[in-house]
Design a protein around this motif. Structure first.
Motif, PDB file in Angstrom:
ATOM      1  N   VAL A 263     -45.320  18.767  41.998  1.00 49.73           N
ATOM      2  CA  VAL A 263     -45.425  17.367  41.583  1.00 49.73           C
ATOM      3  C   VAL A 263     -45.594  16.475  42.806  1.00 49.73           C
ATOM      4  CG1 VAL A 263     -44.208  15.446  40.481  1.00 49.73           C
ATOM      5  CG2 VAL A 263     -44.101  17.743  39.480  1.00 49.73           C
ATOM      6  N   GLU A 264     -44.815  16.755  43.848  1.00 52.01           N
ATOM      7  CA  GLU A 264     -44.895  15.976  45.091  1.00 52.01           C
ATOM      8  C   GLU A 264     -46.282  16.040  45.708  1.00 52.01           C
ATOM      9  OE1 GLU A 264     -43.260  16.622  49.583  1.00 52.01           O
ATOM     10  OE2 GLU A 264     -41.803  16.934  47.970  1.00 52.01           O
ATOM     11  N   GLN A 265     -46.936  17.200  45.584  1.00 46.81           N
ATOM     12  CA  GLN A 265     -48.266  17.382  46.161  1.00 46.81           C
ATOM     13  C   GLN A 265     -49.386  16.966  45.199  1.00 46.81           C
ATOM     14  OE1 GLN A 265     -48.862  18.434  49.358  1.00 46.81           O
ATOM     15  NE2 GLN A 265     -46.629  18.349  49.643  1.00 46.81           N
ATOM     16  N   ASP A 266     -49.010  16.386  44.072  1.00 48.28           N
ATOM     17  CA  ASP A 266     -49.988  15.965  43.050  1.00 48.28           C
ATOM     18  C   ASP A 266     -50.775  17.139  42.470  1.00 48.28           C
ATOM     19  OD1 ASP A 266     -49.338  13.239  43.213  1.00 48.28           O
ATOM     20  OD2 ASP A 266     -50.698  12.947  44.914  1.00 48.28           O
ATOM     21  N   TRP A 267     -50.137  18.298  42.427  1.00 53.78           N
ATOM     22  CA  TRP A 267     -50.764  19.473  41.805  1.00 53.78           C
ATOM     23  C   TRP A 267     -50.282  19.663  40.364  1.00 53.78           C
ATOM     24  CZ3 TRP A 267     -49.232  22.756  46.645  1.00 53.78           C
ATOM     25  CH2 TRP A 267     -50.121  22.491  47.688  1.00 53.78           C
ATOM     26  N   LEU A 268     -49.298  18.874  39.978  1.00 54.62           N
ATOM     27  CA  LEU A 268     -48.721  19.024  38.645  1.00 54.62           C
ATOM     28  C   LEU A 268     -48.263  17.663  38.145  1.00 54.62           C
ATOM     29  CD1 LEU A 268     -47.775  21.031  36.416  1.00 54.62           C
ATOM     30  CD2 LEU A 268     -45.606  21.217  37.648  1.00 54.62           C
ATOM     31  N   ASP A 269     -48.596  17.365  36.911  1.00 58.32           N
ATOM     32  CA  ASP A 269     -48.194  16.103  36.305  1.00 58.32           C
ATOM     33  C   ASP A 269     -46.680  16.100  36.067  1.00 58.32           C
ATOM     34  OD1 ASP A 269     -49.027  13.536  34.810  1.00 58.32           O
ATOM     35  OD2 ASP A 269     -47.825  14.643  33.327  1.00 58.32           O
ATOM     36  N   ALA A 270     -46.041  14.983  36.388  1.00 59.42           N
ATOM     37  CA  ALA A 270     -44.582  14.890  36.286  1.00 59.42           C
ATOM     38  C   ALA A 270     -44.112  15.080  34.837  1.00 59.42           C
ATOM     39  CB  ALA A 270     -44.097  13.555  36.829  1.00 59.42           C
ATOM     40  N   ALA A 271     -44.835  14.502  33.895  1.00 58.09           N
ATOM     41  CA  ALA A 271     -44.435  14.647  32.490  1.00 58.09           C
ATOM     42  C   ALA A 271     -44.573  16.096  32.035  1.00 58.09           C
ATOM     43  CB  ALA A 271     -45.288  13.733  31.619  1.00 58.09           C
ATOM     44  N   GLU A 272     -45.633  16.736  32.468  1.00 55.84           N
ATOM     45  CA  GLU A 272     -45.821  18.152  32.131  1.00 55.84           C
ATOM     46  C   GLU A 272     -44.728  18.997  32.766  1.00 55.84           C
ATOM     47  OE1 GLU A 272     -49.309  21.611  32.588  1.00 55.84           O
ATOM     48  OE2 GLU A 272     -49.659  19.549  33.288  1.00 55.84           O
ATOM     49  N   ARG A 273     -44.358  18.639  33.988  1.00 59.67           N
ATOM     50  CA  ARG A 273     -43.280  19.355  34.673  1.00 59.67           C
ATOM     51  C   ARG A 273     -41.965  19.255  33.901  1.00 59.67           C
ATOM     52  NH1 ARG A 273     -39.398  21.434  35.717  1.00 59.67           N
ATOM     53  NH2 ARG A 273     -38.143  21.461  37.610  1.00 59.67           N
ATOM     54  N   ARG A 274     -41.632  18.084  33.404  1.00 50.94           N
ATOM     55  CA  ARG A 274     -40.370  17.898  32.700  1.00 50.94           C
ATOM     56  C   ARG A 274     -40.294  18.706  31.410  1.00 50.94           C
ATOM     57  NH1 ARG A 274     -41.181  12.513  34.535  1.00 50.94           N
ATOM     58  NH2 ARG A 274     -42.165  11.967  32.540  1.00 50.94           N
ATOM     59  N   ALA A 275     -41.461  19.002  30.848  1.00 48.01           N
ATOM     60  CA  ALA A 275     -41.500  19.742  29.582  1.00 48.01           C
ATOM     61  C   ALA A 275     -41.407  21.253  29.773  1.00 48.01           C
ATOM     62  CB  ALA A 275     -42.775  19.399  28.823  1.00 48.01           C
ATOM     63  N   MET A 276     -41.457  21.709  31.005  1.00 49.87           N
ATOM     64  CA  MET A 276     -41.473  23.145  31.266  1.00 49.87           C
ATOM     65  C   MET A 276     -40.081  23.754  31.161  1.00 49.87           C
ATOM     66  SD  MET A 276     -44.211  23.490  34.403  1.00 49.87           S
ATOM     67  CE  MET A 276     -45.963  23.204  34.109  1.00 49.87           C
ATOM     68  N   THR A 277     -40.052  24.976  30.637  1.00 57.44           N
ATOM     69  CA  THR A 277     -38.801  25.728  30.541  1.00 57.44           C
ATOM     70  C   THR A 277     -38.917  27.017  31.336  1.00 57.44           C
ATOM     71  OG1 THR A 277     -39.545  26.816  28.506  1.00 57.44           O
ATOM     72  CG2 THR A 277     -38.232  24.800  28.268  1.00 57.44           C
ATOM     73  N   PHE A 278     -37.772  27.509  31.769  1.00 58.64           N
ATOM     74  CA  PHE A 278     -37.763  28.707  32.611  1.00 58.64           C
ATOM     75  C   PHE A 278     -38.284  29.919  31.827  1.00 58.64           C
ATOM     76  CE2 PHE A 278     -35.717  32.461  34.473  1.00 58.64           C
ATOM     77  CZ  PHE A 278     -36.074  32.295  35.804  1.00 58.64           C
ATOM     78  N   PRO A 279     -39.283  30.620  32.371  1.00 64.24           N
ATOM     79  CA  PRO A 279     -39.895  31.758  31.666  1.00 64.24           C
ATOM     80  C   PRO A 279     -39.144  33.063  31.943  1.00 64.24           C
ATOM     81  CG  PRO A 279     -41.114  31.339  33.667  1.00 64.24           C
ATOM     82  CD  PRO A 279     -39.967  30.353  33.653  1.00 64.24           C
ATOM     83  N   VAL A 280     -38.225  33.419  31.098  1.00 62.79           N
ATOM     84  CA  VAL A 280     -37.443  34.636  31.315  1.00 62.79           C
ATOM     85  C   VAL A 280     -38.381  35.847  31.293  1.00 62.79           C
ATOM     86  CG1 VAL A 280     -35.613  36.112  30.410  1.00 62.79           C
ATOM     87  CG2 VAL A 280     -35.396  33.620  30.304  1.00 62.79           C
ATOM     88  N   PRO A 281     -38.364  36.683  32.333  1.00 63.17           N
ATOM     89  CA  PRO A 281     -39.279  37.843  32.385  1.00 63.17           C
ATOM     90  C   PRO A 281     -38.929  38.895  31.336  1.00 63.17           C
ATOM     91  CG  PRO A 281     -38.383  37.302  34.556  1.00 63.17           C
ATOM     92  CD  PRO A 281     -37.576  36.543  33.560  1.00 63.17           C
TER      93      PRO A 281
END
Length: 763
Positions: A263-281
């Motif tokens: 997000v800091e590097q503008d590679w990911l939208d902040a709103a999209e980041r907040r919606a992400m959940t940890f992907p359990v392998p």
């Protein structure tokens, strides 16, 4: 003297008169050091050392070249996949599959940069502060220290070693600078993610994607990519399946760190980041290895690739091709259908191997099974059974060609007869209704001369005059031996080659009519697939596609040109439906409750001394060849199958046909019908009552009256009778009288017999 001069004189005299003071040794020492270490000298020395260091670095830069990559870093496994793309297995010393960076989603690429080196796209490939700290810590004996750039980590992984020495760190610095100047950032990033270790035995992002999420690298999500990027800091500690509570907490924090940096590097939208959940392998999956059928499939696929590398000129010979395949990095997608493969394995087990008891019955230990299933429309090998277990019996029974195919060769003779418009020796065209003398041990003649071959029918049954259709149904050796000579054995061998049999070294002699050559289930499946495909050549293809990094290996189309006429192929198919409905495969196939009206053509075979037993059969959509082979478990010599499964003799119409039926009827999708273009009809019934005769070949003097030709199979209510030791007497379909031969039996001379084998069981 003036006053001023007097004063100066007094001053000079006063100094002279002043008492002398002793200087302490300490004061004298300080004065010496001061004179030695002046600021000018200190600065000069510093700049001198800097210049010396710069000079030394320039020398190192000029002397140190970018080396070849480490052998270990280049190791890759070969990956083998089912036709649907799911992974079957991997082989090789290192679980790594190098992929192009273009196949890795851009967002996933950014997760690694965000995790390890945010300035990667802007820096010169090195972190001078981190490197200096690492050198000092190494000199101080503090061990490994982080802080390296992605470029430096790649150089360490690919070009150097993991040793913590000053010389290695200096080399790392120089090579990193050079690499950054000479190669693109994408090249370096690709190398980094392909050489790094991710835990679970996975080297490189492709192996890691499969190990943790069961997907290819190109299908990774940003969340999954962030987890894999986080893993690189501590693969074993951060593996979710084995991590402690602390480890799970740390990897979650690391995962969040990666995404926040994006997000800091503008590679990911902040709103999209907040919606992400940890992907359990996913849970770790055991390595399938080479056990069961897998090893047979892998070996056969490798052999096919090696042949193609030689054929297309990529390798000079098979030895070089094998070395290329063994080097790894290949992804081979097979035509094997996962469901059909499982069904074939299950059929062999339920119909045969599950009934064997080697501990109590020595004969059971001698039974080997092999099978191949082919789609006749595409040539794809959709299932293969090579033996009980590759790790216990390395020879692939599906591809071995050292056992006789026996009477499964008889359709080749009929195909040659129809394709060549052959006639009997009295000039009558050979058709399904042509009469031959089916007497056991009847000498075969060639225009009045005995050729020294008089094969015995199974159980020494005499059939008398019998139609070609009946002879195929009951697998009458004496009829097809004579037919082979009528057609011409050179022509028979030529047609066998056209259909897909290996004919190099095959002698064109009458004994071959009993299938006395060697052949494999794979080979016979191809022959029958060509018949099923109306005479268009089908070469069974196990391999669907092959890639090596960005290069593909092209394979020829498994379906080729018309090699025999459609009339010939369809006539054979028509006749072979009679084997199933009225002949040697009747019990196992026709009466199978799973059949449900499905049309089937096929042929049984039982070789000399019962060393092999076969059934090769087909529907319009699927061809499968099943062979049982007698093999001594200690010497691997060919031995009879007598007594196996408690049977006096294993015939092709029994266990091979049962395996075939359980598999085929279990995987077929609906009922299909043969589309035949033939004047013969389908499984034409005889129109007269055969009577015993000792004549070499006979046809009626007038065309027999038959039913109207049809592509439909005969009903089960009108089968031809099962032969006994007496001549069969089927009910004719018309009341036409039995035709009378137009010529007497020829007078023949008995020559020496150079071709007569001891074949006692050909069916």
């Amino acid at each position: 003297m003036g006053r001023a001069e007097e004063r100066r004189a007094r001053q000079r005299g006063g100094r002279r008169a002043a008492p002398k003071r002793r200087r302490s040794s300490g004061a004298a020492g300080k004065s010496g050091i001061g004179r030695l270490f002046t600021w000018k000298k200190i600065l000069g020395t510093f700049f001198g050392l800097c210049l010396l260091g710069m000079g030394a670095f320039i020398v190192l830069y000029l002397v140190i070249d970018i080396p070849e990559g480490n052998a270990d870093a280049k190791l890759q496994s070969n990956v083998y996949k089912y036709s649907d793309g799911s992974v079957m297995t991997r082989d090789g010393d290192r679980n790594r599959e190098i992929v192009d960076l273009a196949k890795v989603p851009k967002d996933v690429q950014h997760t690694f940069v965000a995790a390890e080196n945010k300035t990667f796209y802007k820096d010169a490939g090195v972190d001078l502060k981190g490197t200096a700290r690492g050198v000092l810590n190494t000199l101080a004996g503090k061990g490994a220290q982080g802080g390296s750039t992605i470029t430096q980590q790649y150089v360490k992984n690919y070009y150097l070693t993991q040793d913590q020495t000053v010389s290695r760190k200096l080399k790392e610095l120089v090579i990193s600078l050079k690499l950054d100047r000479e190669k693109s950032k994408d090249y370096i990033l690709a190398g980094y993610i392909n050489t790094s270790y991710y835990g679970r035995g996975a080297y490189g992002i492709q192996a890691a994607a499969q190990a943790y999420y069961r997907v290819d690298a190109e299908d990774l999500t940003v969340e999954q990519g962030a987890y894999l990027a986080a893993l690189l800091q501590a693969p074993n500690q951060y593996d979710w399946a084995i991590a402690s509570d602390t480890g799970k907490k740390l990897v979650r924090e690391r995962w969040n760190y990666v995404l926040d940096n994006m997000v800091e590097q503008d590679w990911l939208d902040a709103a999209e980041r907040r919606a992400m959940t940890f992907p359990v392998p996913e849970e770790p999956k055991p390595d399938p290895g080479m056990g069961g059928q897998t090893g047979y499939l892998v070996d056969a696929a490798n052999a096919a690739l090696e042949r193609q590398l030689v054929a297309q000129g990529s390798a000079e010979d098979m030895k070089q091709a094998q070395a290329m395949v063994d080097a790894g990095g290949w992804t081979l997608t097979l035509n094997i259908d996962k469901k059909k493969q499982a069904a074939l394995e299950r059929s062999v087990k339920t119909q045969l191997t599950g009934k064997l008891n080697p501990g109590e019955n020595e004969a059971d230990a001698r039974v080997q099974a092999g099978a191949v299933s082919v789609d006749p429309r595409t040539g794809a090998v959709v299932a293969m059974y090579g033996g009980t277990d590759y790790l216990k019996h390395f020879t692939n029974n599906a591809t071995r060609d050292d056992y006789q195919p026996a009477s499964t060769f008889k359709p080749v003779i009929l195909a040659a007869a129809v394709d060549e418009d052959a006639t009997t020796q009295d000039g009558t065209p050979i058709t399904a209704n042509t009469l031959y003398d089916g007497t056991s041990k009847r000498p075969v003649v060639d225009h009045g001369r005995k050729v020294g071959f008089a094969p015995e029918n199974e159980d020494d049954v005499d059939y008398g005059d019998i139609t070609v259709q009946q002879a195929m149904n009951q697998s009458v050796n004496s009829v097809f031996a004579q037919m082979g000579v009528d057609v011409g054995m050179d022509e028979v061998v030529e047609v066998a080659g056209k259909l897909g049999m290996e004919t190099e070294g095959m002698d064109a002699v009458p004994a071959q009519t009993l299938g006395s050559m060697g052949a494999s289930p794979l080979e016979m499946a191809g022959v029958y697939a060509t018949l099923d495909n109306h005479g268009k050549k089908v070469t069974p293809a196990l391999v669907k596609s092959v890639e090596h990094n960005s290069r593909r290996v092209e394979f020829p189309d498994p379906v080729g040109e018309q090699v025999i006429s459609r009339e010939a192929a369809d006539t054979v198919t028509s006749v072979l439906t009679g084997v199933v409905d009225d002949g040697t495969a009747r019990t196992s196939v026709r009466e199978n409750p799973l059949r449900g009206g499905q049309q089937v053509a096929g042929k049984t075979g039982t070789s000399d001394n019962n060393k092999s037993a076969w059934f090769t059969g087909y529907t319009p959509d699927l061809v499968t060849s099943v062979g049982l082979f007698g093999e001594d478990p200690k010497t691997y010599a060919q031995v009879p199958l007598y007594g196996a499964v408690g049977e006096e003799r294993l015939n092709g119409g029994e266990y091979p046909a049962q395996i075939w039926a359980a598999y085929t009827f279990g995987v077929m999708d609906g009922i299909s019908r043969f589309d035949l273009e033939t004047k013969q009809g389908a499984a034409v019934q005889p129109t007269r009552t055969p009577t015993p005769t000792r004549q070499p070949s006979r046809t009626p003097t007038e065309e027999p009256t038959t039913r109207e030709p049809t592509s439909a199979p005969p009903t089960s209510e009108t089968p031809s009778p099962t032969p006994t030791t007496q001549s069969p007497s089927p009910t004719p379909t018309t009341q036409s009288p039995s035709p009378t031969p137009t010529t007497p039996s020829p007078t023949v001379e008995e020559p020496e017999n150079p071709f007569f084998p001891e074949d006692d069981d050909e069916r």
